[in-house]
Design a protein around this motif. Sequence first.
Motif, mmCIF file in Angstrom:
data_model
loop_
_atom_site.group_PDB
_atom_site.id
_atom_site.type_symbol
_atom_site.label_atom_id
_atom_site.label_comp_id
_atom_site.label_asym_id
_atom_site.label_seq_id
_atom_site.Cartn_x
_atom_site.Cartn_y
_atom_site.Cartn_z
ATOM 1 N N THR A 136 0.829 -1.200 0.000
ATOM 2 C CA THR A 136 0.000 0.000 0.000
ATOM 3 C C THR A 136 0.867 1.254 0.000
ATOM 4 O O THR A 136 2.038 1.206 0.419
ATOM 5 C CB THR A 136 -0.894 0.055 1.262
ATOM 6 O OG1 THR A 136 -0.044 0.199 2.412
ATOM 7 C CG2 THR A 136 -1.774 -1.188 1.389
ATOM 8 N N PRO A 137 0.301 2.387 -0.424
ATOM 9 C CA PRO A 137 1.039 3.646 -0.305
ATOM 10 C C PRO A 137 1.423 3.961 1.146
ATOM 11 O O PRO A 137 2.502 4.479 1.400
ATOM 12 C CB PRO A 137 0.052 4.679 -0.864
ATOM 13 C CG PRO A 137 -0.764 3.908 -1.854
ATOM 14 C CD PRO A 137 -0.940 2.559 -1.211
ATOM 15 N N ALA A 138 0.553 3.616 2.101
ATOM 16 C CA ALA A 138 0.878 3.857 3.517
ATOM 17 C C ALA A 138 2.112 3.067 3.932
ATOM 18 O O ALA A 138 2.921 3.548 4.734
ATOM 19 C CB ALA A 138 -0.326 3.493 4.396
ATOM 20 N N GLN A 139 2.284 1.867 3.396
ATOM 21 C CA GLN A 139 3.463 1.058 3.732
ATOM 22 C C GLN A 139 4.734 1.711 3.198
ATOM 23 O O GLN A 139 5.793 1.621 3.822
ATOM 24 C CB GLN A 139 3.312 -0.358 3.182
ATOM 25 C CG GLN A 139 4.416 -1.283 3.634
ATOM 26 C CD GLN A 139 4.294 -2.688 3.083
ATOM 27 O OE1 GLN A 139 3.604 -2.938 2.093
ATOM 28 N NE2 GLN A 139 4.969 -3.620 3.721
ATOM 29 N N VAL A 140 4.647 2.398 2.062
ATOM 30 C CA VAL A 140 5.799 3.149 1.540
ATOM 31 C C VAL A 140 6.205 4.199 2.564
ATOM 32 O O VAL A 140 7.378 4.321 2.929
ATOM 33 C CB VAL A 140 5.475 3.795 0.174
ATOM 34 C CG1 VAL A 140 6.585 4.736 -0.264
ATOM 35 C CG2 VAL A 140 5.218 2.736 -0.877
ATOM 36 N N ASN A 141 5.227 4.960 3.044
ATOM 37 C CA ASN A 141 5.511 6.012 4.033
ATOM 38 C C ASN A 141 6.088 5.426 5.313
ATOM 39 O O ASN A 141 7.072 5.946 5.856
ATOM 40 C CB ASN A 141 4.232 6.785 4.363
ATOM 41 C CG ASN A 141 3.670 7.526 3.172
ATOM 42 O OD1 ASN A 141 4.316 7.703 2.154
ATOM 43 N ND2 ASN A 141 2.424 7.947 3.303
ATOM 44 N N GLU A 142 5.492 4.346 5.814
ATOM 45 C CA GLU A 142 5.954 3.722 7.060
ATOM 46 C C GLU A 142 7.375 3.186 6.923
ATOM 47 O O GLU A 142 8.199 3.345 7.827
ATOM 48 C CB GLU A 142 5.011 2.589 7.457
ATOM 49 C CG GLU A 142 3.624 3.054 7.856
ATOM 50 C CD GLU A 142 2.594 1.930 7.850
ATOM 51 O OE1 GLU A 142 2.967 0.738 7.698
ATOM 52 O OE2 GLU A 142 1.390 2.254 7.974
ATOM 53 N N THR A 143 7.671 2.546 5.798
ATOM 54 C CA THR A 143 9.007 1.991 5.569
ATOM 55 C C THR A 143 10.044 3.103 5.500
ATOM 56 O O THR A 143 11.112 3.027 6.118
ATOM 57 C CB THR A 143 9.020 1.150 4.278
ATOM 58 O OG1 THR A 143 8.045 0.108 4.403
ATOM 59 C CG2 THR A 143 10.390 0.556 4.012
ATOM 60 N N TYR A 144 9.724 4.147 4.771
ATOM 61 C CA TYR A 144 10.616 5.305 4.663
ATOM 62 C C TYR A 144 10.884 5.880 6.062
ATOM 63 O O TYR A 144 12.044 6.106 6.438
ATOM 64 C CB TYR A 144 9.995 6.363 3.754
ATOM 65 C CG TYR A 144 10.787 7.642 3.696
ATOM 66 C CD1 TYR A 144 11.832 7.786 2.780
ATOM 67 C CD2 TYR A 144 10.507 8.690 4.556
ATOM 68 C CE1 TYR A 144 12.568 8.957 2.735
ATOM 69 C CE2 TYR A 144 11.238 9.862 4.515
ATOM 70 C CZ TYR A 144 12.268 9.989 3.604
ATOM 71 O OH TYR A 144 13.009 11.151 3.561
ATOM 72 N N ASP A 145 9.815 6.110 6.836
ATOM 73 C CA ASP A 145 9.968 6.700 8.165
ATOM 74 C C ASP A 145 10.829 5.828 9.077
ATOM 75 O O ASP A 145 11.681 6.341 9.811
ATOM 76 C CB ASP A 145 8.594 6.930 8.807
ATOM 77 C CG ASP A 145 7.800 8.050 8.126
ATOM 78 O OD1 ASP A 145 8.403 8.866 7.389
ATOM 79 O OD2 ASP A 145 6.570 8.092 8.332
ATOM 80 N N LYS A 146 10.646 4.506 9.041
ATOM 81 C CA LYS A 146 11.440 3.598 9.882
ATOM 82 C C LYS A 146 12.917 3.653 9.504
ATOM 83 O O LYS A 146 13.783 3.675 10.383
ATOM 84 C CB LYS A 146 10.928 2.160 9.756
ATOM 85 C CG LYS A 146 9.669 1.878 10.531
ATOM 86 C CD LYS A 146 9.379 0.393 10.639
ATOM 87 C CE LYS A 146 8.984 -0.207 9.321
ATOM 88 N NZ LYS A 146 8.538 -1.600 9.384
ATOM 89 N N LEU A 147 13.212 3.650 8.213
ATOM 90 C CA LEU A 147 14.614 3.668 7.780
ATOM 91 C C LEU A 147 15.295 4.982 8.149
ATOM 92 O O LEU A 147 16.413 4.986 8.689
ATOM 93 C CB LEU A 147 14.709 3.418 6.271
ATOM 94 C CG LEU A 147 14.440 1.976 5.849
ATOM 95 C CD1 LEU A 147 14.212 1.896 4.341
ATOM 96 C CD2 LEU A 147 15.587 1.077 6.252
ATOM 97 N N VAL A 148 14.633 6.092 7.890
ATOM 98 C CA VAL A 148 15.225 7.397 8.194
ATOM 99 C C VAL A 148 15.363 7.577 9.710
ATOM 100 O O VAL A 148 16.387 8.064 10.193
ATOM 101 C CB VAL A 148 14.410 8.528 7.536
ATOM 102 C CG1 VAL A 148 14.882 9.897 7.992
ATOM 103 C CG2 VAL A 148 14.518 8.421 6.001
ATOM 104 N N ALA A 149 14.371 7.131 10.475
ATOM 105 C CA ALA A 149 14.451 7.219 11.942
ATOM 106 C C ALA A 149 15.581 6.352 12.493
ATOM 107 O O ALA A 149 16.119 6.635 13.565
ATOM 108 C CB ALA A 149 13.115 6.813 12.570
ATOM 109 N N SER A 150 15.971 5.319 11.756
ATOM 110 C CA SER A 150 17.075 4.444 12.174
ATOM 111 C C SER A 150 18.434 4.983 11.741
ATOM 112 O O SER A 150 19.454 4.319 11.936
ATOM 113 C CB SER A 150 16.870 3.041 11.606
ATOM 114 O OG SER A 150 15.708 2.461 12.156
ATOM 115 N N GLY A 151 18.451 6.166 11.128
ATOM 116 C CA GLY A 151 19.712 6.819 10.792
ATOM 117 C C GLY A 151 20.168 6.645 9.357
ATOM 118 O O GLY A 151 21.264 7.086 9.008
ATOM 119 N N PHE A 152 19.363 6.021 8.518
ATOM 120 C CA PHE A 152 19.754 5.862 7.120
ATOM 121 C C PHE A 152 19.360 7.106 6.328
ATOM 122 O O PHE A 152 18.363 7.767 6.630
ATOM 123 C CB PHE A 152 19.142 4.588 6.534
ATOM 124 C CG PHE A 152 19.638 3.358 7.234
ATOM 125 C CD1 PHE A 152 20.933 2.894 7.017
ATOM 126 C CD2 PHE A 152 18.845 2.696 8.152
ATOM 127 C CE1 PHE A 152 21.412 1.777 7.685
ATOM 128 C CE2 PHE A 152 19.306 1.573 8.827
ATOM 129 C CZ PHE A 152 20.602 1.122 8.593
#
Length: 129
Positions: free
Chosen positions: A81-97
């Motif tokens: 889903t488009p929401a999963q794109v947003n969630e995945t992006y947020d998790k990666l960036v929040a983890s320092g990537f």
Amino acid sequence: MGISLHTVGITVKDLGKALQFYRILGLPIPEGQDNEHHVEYTSDNGYSIGFIPESTMLQTNPHWQAPTGDNRISLQFGCDTPAQVNETYDKLVASGFKSFKEPWDAFWGQRFAQVIDPDGNNVAFFADL
């Protein structure tokens, strides 16, 4: 039997950091493999990614040199889903990537985002709108 693509191999500086990135992305790579000589993940739909530490690459090819300049490979992962794109992006960036491009609604009809993995590869993920 003909030839067919089996695995895309990625040479990585730090296997543990690379596996962390791809686990956060959503690949179910088992824990406890951070010190292996090679880790391969095969998805349910048959594609494989091999993660090869630089130390292993140098053992198999002592003349190997780390690439320089812009990356030459981009990996793209489909999300449900488009929401999963947003969630995945947020998790990666929040983890320092590092972000390459925040999620956006692309003109070709997908929610699309890009993050840089620990080795400088552009990793995209998307879902149909």
